[in-house]
Design a protein around this motif. Structure first.
Motif, PDB file in Angstrom:
ATOM      1  N   TYR A 160       0.816  -1.224   0.000  1.00  0.00           N
ATOM      2  CA  TYR A 160       0.000   0.000   0.000  1.00  0.00           C
ATOM      3  C   TYR A 160       0.851   1.275   0.000  1.00  0.00           C
ATOM      4  CZ  TYR A 160      -3.771  -3.238   0.955  1.00  0.00           C
ATOM      5  OH  TYR A 160      -4.666  -4.270   0.862  1.00  0.00           O
ATOM      6  N   SER A 161       2.134   1.145  -0.322  1.00  0.00           N
ATOM      7  CA  SER A 161       3.008   2.326  -0.279  1.00  0.00           C
ATOM      8  C   SER A 161       3.047   3.030  -1.637  1.00  0.00           C
ATOM      9  CB  SER A 161       4.428   1.886   0.088  1.00  0.00           C
ATOM     10  OG  SER A 161       4.972   1.112  -0.967  1.00  0.00           O
ATOM     11  N   MET A 162       3.433   4.281  -1.616  1.00  0.00           N
ATOM     12  CA  MET A 162       3.698   5.008  -2.875  1.00  0.00           C
ATOM     13  C   MET A 162       4.820   6.018  -2.614  1.00  0.00           C
ATOM     14  SD  MET A 162       0.227   5.730  -4.995  1.00  0.00           S
ATOM     15  CE  MET A 162      -0.578   6.970  -4.020  1.00  0.00           C
ATOM     16  N   ALA A 163       5.586   6.310  -3.670  1.00  0.00           N
ATOM     17  CA  ALA A 163       6.591   7.373  -3.563  1.00  0.00           C
ATOM     18  C   ALA A 163       6.651   8.097  -4.898  1.00  0.00           C
ATOM     19  CB  ALA A 163       7.958   6.789  -3.218  1.00  0.00           C
ATOM     20  N   CYS A 164       6.905   9.391  -4.846  1.00  0.00           N
ATOM     21  CA  CYS A 164       7.003  10.184  -6.080  1.00  0.00           C
ATOM     22  C   CYS A 164       8.414  10.039  -6.657  1.00  0.00           C
ATOM     23  CB  CYS A 164       6.705  11.643  -5.758  1.00  0.00           C
ATOM     24  SG  CYS A 164       8.060  12.433  -4.880  1.00  0.00           S
ATOM     25  N   PRO A 165       8.667  10.477  -7.902  1.00  0.00           N
ATOM     26  CA  PRO A 165       9.997  10.282  -8.506  1.00  0.00           C
ATOM     27  C   PRO A 165      11.116  11.048  -7.786  1.00  0.00           C
ATOM     28  CG  PRO A 165       8.387  10.847 -10.202  1.00  0.00           C
ATOM     29  CD  PRO A 165       7.710  11.029  -8.880  1.00  0.00           C
ATOM     30  N   ALA A 166      10.863  12.292  -7.422  1.00  0.00           N
ATOM     31  CA  ALA A 166      11.876  13.148  -6.758  1.00  0.00           C
ATOM     32  C   ALA A 166      13.229  13.096  -7.487  1.00  0.00           C
ATOM     33  CB  ALA A 166      11.990  12.802  -5.277  1.00  0.00           C
ATOM     34  N   MET A 167      14.326  12.818  -6.755  1.00  0.00           N
ATOM     35  CA  MET A 167      15.668  12.841  -7.357  1.00  0.00           C
ATOM     36  C   MET A 167      15.881  11.642  -8.278  1.00  0.00           C
ATOM     37  SD  MET A 167      17.100  15.504  -6.087  1.00  0.00           S
ATOM     38  CE  MET A 167      18.865  15.342  -6.104  1.00  0.00           C
ATOM     39  N   PRO A 168      16.604  11.746  -9.354  1.00  0.00           N
ATOM     40  CA  PRO A 168      17.344  12.916  -9.808  1.00  0.00           C
ATOM     41  C   PRO A 168      16.611  13.719 -10.879  1.00  0.00           C
ATOM     42  CG  PRO A 168      18.068  11.011 -11.054  1.00  0.00           C
ATOM     43  CD  PRO A 168      16.945  10.555 -10.169  1.00  0.00           C
ATOM     44  N   THR A 169      15.353  13.377 -11.190  1.00  0.00           N
ATOM     45  CA  THR A 169      14.720  14.055 -12.327  1.00  0.00           C
ATOM     46  C   THR A 169      13.906  15.280 -11.936  1.00  0.00           C
ATOM     47  OG1 THR A 169      12.914  12.448 -12.194  1.00  0.00           O
ATOM     48  CG2 THR A 169      14.622  12.027 -13.836  1.00  0.00           C
ATOM     49  N   CYS A 170      13.211  15.219 -10.800  1.00  0.00           N
ATOM     50  CA  CYS A 170      12.276  16.303 -10.480  1.00  0.00           C
ATOM     51  C   CYS A 170      13.018  17.552 -10.046  1.00  0.00           C
ATOM     52  CB  CYS A 170      11.313  15.863  -9.381  1.00  0.00           C
ATOM     53  SG  CYS A 170      10.196  17.207  -8.939  1.00  0.00           S
ATOM     54  N   LEU A 197      11.893  20.031  -8.546  1.00  0.00           N
ATOM     55  CA  LEU A 197      11.383  20.630  -7.311  1.00  0.00           C
ATOM     56  C   LEU A 197      11.755  19.825  -6.073  1.00  0.00           C
ATOM     57  CD1 LEU A 197       7.796  21.543  -8.610  1.00  0.00           C
ATOM     58  CD2 LEU A 197       9.860  22.941  -8.631  1.00  0.00           C
ATOM     59  N   ALA A 198      12.371  18.679  -6.265  1.00  0.00           N
ATOM     60  CA  ALA A 198      12.675  17.809  -5.116  1.00  0.00           C
ATOM     61  C   ALA A 198      13.715  18.460  -4.207  1.00  0.00           C
ATOM     62  CB  ALA A 198      13.195  16.463  -5.607  1.00  0.00           C
ATOM     63  N   VAL A 199      13.474  18.349  -2.900  1.00  0.00           N
ATOM     64  CA  VAL A 199      14.487  18.797  -1.934  1.00  0.00           C
ATOM     65  C   VAL A 199      15.044  17.602  -1.158  1.00  0.00           C
ATOM     66  CG1 VAL A 199      13.601  21.144  -1.671  1.00  0.00           C
ATOM     67  CG2 VAL A 199      12.665  19.336  -0.226  1.00  0.00           C
ATOM     68  N   ALA A 200      14.451  16.436  -1.363  1.00  0.00           N
ATOM     69  CA  ALA A 200      14.925  15.221  -0.679  1.00  0.00           C
ATOM     70  C   ALA A 200      14.623  14.021  -1.570  1.00  0.00           C
ATOM     71  CB  ALA A 200      14.216  15.074   0.664  1.00  0.00           C
ATOM     72  N   GLU A 201      15.217  12.891  -1.245  1.00  0.00           N
ATOM     73  CA  GLU A 201      14.976  11.652  -2.005  1.00  0.00           C
ATOM     74  C   GLU A 201      13.570  11.130  -1.727  1.00  0.00           C
ATOM     75  OE1 GLU A 201      16.862   9.988  -4.112  1.00  0.00           O
ATOM     76  OE2 GLU A 201      18.811  10.955  -3.848  1.00  0.00           O
ATOM     77  N   SER A 202      13.024  10.379  -2.677  1.00  0.00           N
ATOM     78  CA  SER A 202      11.759   9.702  -2.415  1.00  0.00           C
ATOM     79  C   SER A 202      11.798   8.305  -3.034  1.00  0.00           C
ATOM     80  CB  SER A 202      10.593  10.531  -2.943  1.00  0.00           C
ATOM     81  OG  SER A 202       9.396   9.869  -2.691  1.00  0.00           O
ATOM     82  N   GLU A 203      11.555   8.218  -4.374  1.00  0.00           N
ATOM     83  CA  GLU A 203      11.500   6.894  -5.022  1.00  0.00           C
ATOM     84  C   GLU A 203      12.749   6.059  -4.736  1.00  0.00           C
ATOM     85  OE1 GLU A 203      10.392   6.931  -9.249  1.00  0.00           O
ATOM     86  OE2 GLU A 203      11.642   5.163  -9.514  1.00  0.00           O
ATOM     87  N   ARG A 204      13.906   6.686  -4.693  1.00  0.00           N
ATOM     88  CA  ARG A 204      15.145   5.917  -4.494  1.00  0.00           C
ATOM     89  C   ARG A 204      15.335   5.509  -3.034  1.00  0.00           C
ATOM     90  NH1 ARG A 204      19.665   8.949  -8.221  1.00  0.00           N
ATOM     91  NH2 ARG A 204      19.560  10.497  -6.561  1.00  0.00           N
ATOM     92  N   ALA A 205      14.707   6.258  -2.112  1.00  0.00           N
ATOM     93  CA  ALA A 205      14.900   5.946  -0.685  1.00  0.00           C
ATOM     94  C   ALA A 205      13.807   5.032  -0.147  1.00  0.00           C
ATOM     95  CB  ALA A 205      14.931   7.242   0.120  1.00  0.00           C
ATOM     96  N   ALA A 206      12.634   5.052  -0.787  1.00  0.00           N
ATOM     97  CA  ALA A 206      11.477   4.341  -0.221  1.00  0.00           C
ATOM     98  C   ALA A 206      11.684   2.825  -0.079  1.00  0.00           C
ATOM     99  CB  ALA A 206      10.233   4.650  -1.050  1.00  0.00           C
ATOM    100  N   PRO A 207      12.245   2.131  -1.087  1.00  0.00           N
ATOM    101  CA  PRO A 207      12.338   0.669  -0.946  1.00  0.00           C
ATOM    102  C   PRO A 207      13.096   0.232   0.307  1.00  0.00           C
ATOM    103  CG  PRO A 207      12.731   1.306  -3.217  1.00  0.00           C
ATOM    104  CD  PRO A 207      12.687   2.575  -2.430  1.00  0.00           C
ATOM    105  N   GLU A 208      14.224   0.873   0.593  1.00  0.00           N
ATOM    106  CA  GLU A 208      15.019   0.497   1.769  1.00  0.00           C
ATOM    107  C   GLU A 208      14.275   0.859   3.060  1.00  0.00           C
ATOM    108  OE1 GLU A 208      17.490  -1.178   2.717  1.00  0.00           O
ATOM    109  OE2 GLU A 208      17.693  -0.327   4.740  1.00  0.00           O
ATOM    110  N   LEU A 209      13.628   2.009   3.064  1.00  0.00           N
ATOM    111  CA  LEU A 209      12.857   2.402   4.249  1.00  0.00           C
ATOM    112  C   LEU A 209      11.762   1.370   4.527  1.00  0.00           C
ATOM    113  CD1 LEU A 209      12.292   4.740   6.352  1.00  0.00           C
ATOM    114  CD2 LEU A 209      10.493   5.445   4.785  1.00  0.00           C
ATOM    115  N   LEU A 210      11.121   0.914   3.454  1.00  0.00           N
ATOM    116  CA  LEU A 210      10.035  -0.064   3.627  1.00  0.00           C
ATOM    117  C   LEU A 210      10.571  -1.405   4.121  1.00  0.00           C
ATOM    118  CD1 LEU A 210       7.930   1.034   0.593  1.00  0.00           C
ATOM    119  CD2 LEU A 210       7.149   1.005   2.954  1.00  0.00           C
ATOM    120  N   THR A 211      11.795  -1.753   3.739  1.00  0.00           N
ATOM    121  CA  THR A 211      12.395  -2.980   4.277  1.00  0.00           C
ATOM    122  C   THR A 211      12.513  -2.847   5.796  1.00  0.00           C
ATOM    123  OG1 THR A 211      13.599  -3.257   2.226  1.00  0.00           O
ATOM    124  CG2 THR A 211      14.410  -4.508   4.114  1.00  0.00           C
TER     125      THR A 211
END
Ligand code: SRM
Ligand code: SF4
Length: 588
Positions: free
Chosen positions: A424-434, A436-450
């Motif tokens: 049920y999780s979701m994360a936006c693309p954020a770095m490195p393409t967005c 407007l991003a000020v922090a990681e999201s899509e790249r950080a979420a998988p490890e956080l969810l682990t």
């Protein structure tokens, strides 16, 4: 800061663009132009593309005296998220040929490419159109991709819901021929003059989002949009729609006059008048929305400034069809339709979880190859969901078995191998393409969810159904503020932590802890999670538990940017209690 009576510069860019032409065509033809002018970049959005640069490379390129590594994001409009197998295969091939080899399913049932080079932009968009898809109005100040419930697939009522979504998508599409001239026909008609009968030359004040669903079924998060249609069923018939307006999740940290908000109840209309009703809302927005300050330009601010009663009165004044009172609704649920489900007599559909919507091949999982093989070999159509995942449908039971074999061969996890917290999780693309991003999201979420998975297993919470969402800035692209738990980027490695929404998507979360380093998120949440594990009621979600324990009998419908900036430590400690304090409250 925008001056009160001065139009935002984007208004002039639109007005003077010759219905979205600007000089995009010339810039595309000129190989010397590395990056489009800011005027053209504003217009390019209406054509479904953003100029971006690889933010990972900024520093090293600067050190080498090089400019930014520009490329383009392209968004494809897919009303109600429906694709044929052929279209999917075309999109798959284009991802390799022109983009970074990945397909990104979005939170609004569309797809995005990243990393398309300027020289390939026209050819990519042309080929997307050859697949009978479009990028026109995927972004920009117009009605965006129209969302609709992904399933049930063959229920006549749900088919009617989708029909309404398709009609809306057609009705609110811009009429300009600029798109075809620039991307499809080349130079031949570049100076054609025509009208934009609904939008006019300045289009809408900002983006306008619409979704269609059925009462009680909030798989599309209908309250998060500018306008939503909620189908009302009586005696197994769709009798009409409740209309909501003024939802939206974008806000800016620290700006008191920006807020995320659940949409307001407007009225009930007949099925036949649903499209006209949304058009009326869009016309009020077009005529009265704020065109001075783009931060105040979304419909939710207009509803707020006018007041709900005046807004509804204006709606009734413009409506040339019967407008009735709001119909009471049942409780909301959110079904993601992953795994195997019956579709009709002898047909099935199968939903596959796509983590953060990113379809790619890696050493550990070849999801892109698996989906390609399924589309080639089985040839089944696809529906994109509002949770960044997809459903393969029209399958015989033998094809379901084959599909599962293909997924397993490519190490794509089946539903039973995915934890609830990841599902049920979701994360936006954020770095490195967005940009407007000020922090990681899509790249950080998988490890956080682990880490969440391990902690939940330790607390005996593996069965809990709750949604964790993450964004790299407060704009809300992964709809964080309606989640049970959300992390919203503040600066690199630091997040605001929100708690108290729920899967049903019908209320706002609270700021629970401010400026939390990513590695301390679980530590900060632990007292609440432990108390939840100990004292939750049957089927109670974390957000519901939080609302109960903190006696929030009037769930919050609005979250302001100011609140997220200025809540004092003492105020935060009131919501962020220690384990024993929470336990004491639970006992009360
Ligand atoms: Fe979003 C801007 C990605 C759904 C609110 N959004 C952006 C941009 C284009 C960044 C930019 O302006 O430079 C992001 C592109 C990043 C990238 O590298 O791809 C971006 N938004 C996305 C997607 C791809 C996120 C995802 O994980 O899937 C979603 C595409 C949806 C689609 O298919 O159309 C996406 N964006 C949303 C949502 C959620 C929704 O609509 O369900 C929201 C909150 C709802 C709302 O609109 O209020 C959302 N995006 C924003 C905002 C804040 C708007 C505001 O009212 O202030 C921005 C910033 C802006 O527009 O200035 C933004
Ligand atoms: Fe970018 Fe912010 Fe949207 Fe994430 S939430 S995609 S960081 S604009």
């Amino acid at each position: 800061m925008a001056k009160k009576d001065e139009l935002s510069p984007v208004e002039a860019i639109k007005a003077e663009s010759n219905l979205l032409r600007g000089t995009i065509h010339q810039a595309l033809n000129d190989p010397q132009v590395e990056s489009l002018s800011s005027n053209d970049l504003n217009l390019l959005k209406f054509h479904g593309s953003y100029e971006q640069d690889d933010r990972d490379l900024r520093q090293s390129r600067r050190a080498e005296g090089l400019g930014k590594a520009y490329s383009y994001m392209i968004r494809v409009v897919i009303p109600a998220g429906r694709l044929t197998a052929r279209q999917y295969l075309d999109l798959d091939q284009m991802a390799d040929r022109y983009a970074n080899g990945t397909i990104r399913l979005t939170t609004r049932q569309a797809i995005q490419y990243h990393g398309v080079l300027k020289g390939d932009l026209r050819q990519t968009i042309r080929e997307i159109n050859e697949s009978l898809l479009t990028t026109l109005a995927a972004c920009g100040d117009v009605c965006r991709n129209v969302m609709a419930t992904a399933a049930p697939i063959e229920s006549p009522i749900y088919q009617q819901i989708r029909q309404t979504a398709y009609e809306l998508a057609v009705e609110l599409k811009p009429a300009t021929k600029a798109y075809f001239e620039i991307w499809i026909d080349g130079e031949s008609q570049v100076n054609t003059q025509e009208d934009e009968p609904f939008y006019g030359s300045t289009y809408l004040p900002r983006k306008f989002k619409v979704g269609v669903t059925v009462a009680g079924d909030n798989q599309i998060d209908v309250f998060s949009y500018d306008t939503g249609l909620i189908g009302i069923i009586e005696n197994d018939q769709l009798i009409g729609y409740n209309l909501v307006a003024g939802g939206g999740l974008g806000m800016s940290h620290g700006r008191a006059n920006t807020f995320a908000q659940i949409a307001s109840k407007i009225c009930f209309v007949d099925v036949a008048d649903a499209v006209a009703a949304v058009r009326v809302i869009a016309s009020i927005y077009r005529d009265l929305g704020n065109r001075n300050d783009r931060k105040q330009a979304r419909l939710k601010y207009l509803v707020d400034t006018m007041g709900e009663e005046n807004f509804i009165a204006e709606f009734k004044r413009r409506a040339e069809f019967p407008v009735s009172s709001w119909k009471e609704l049942p409780a909301w649920e959110n079904q993601d339709w992953l795994g195997l489900h019956p579709q009709s007599h002898e047909r099935w559909f199968y939903g596959v979880f796509v983590e953060n919507g990113r379809i790619k091949d890696t050493d550990s999982m070849q999801m892109k190859a698996a989906f390609r093989q399924i589309a080639e070999e089985i040839g089944c159509p696809i529906i994109l969901t509002a949770q960044q995942s997809l459903l393969f449908h029209d399958l015989t039971i033998d094809q379901v078995e084959r599909l599962k074999v293909i997924l397993r061969q490519h190490q794509v996890p089946l539903l039973e191998q995915i934890s609830n917290v990841r599902r049920y999780s979701m994360a936006c693309p954020a770095m490195p393409t967005c940009g407007l991003a000020v922090a990681e999201s899509e790249r950080a979420a998988p490890e956080l969810l682990t880490q969440f998975e391990q902690h939940f297993a330790h607390l005996g919470l593996a069965d809990a159904q709750l949604t964790v969402r993450m964004t790299g800035c407060p704009n809300g692209c992964a709809r964080p503020y309606t989640a049970d738990i959300a992390l919203v980027g503040r600066r690199p490695g630091i997040y605001h932590l929100f708690v108290g929404g729920r899967l049903a998507g019908d209320r706002m979360a609270d700021l629970y802890a401010a400026d939390v380093p990513l590695e301390q998120v679980l530590e900060v949440l632990n007292p609440l999670l432990a108390a939840y594990a100990q004292s939750r009621r049957t089927s109670e979600g974390l957000g519901d538990f939080y609302q109960r324990v903190f006696e929030r009998s009037h769930p919050c419908h609005r979250l302001t940017g100011k609140e997220t900036e200025t809540r004092t430590d003492a105020e935060l400690q009131l919501v962020q209690l220690t384990g024993p304090e929470i336990s004491k409250k639970v006992e009360l």
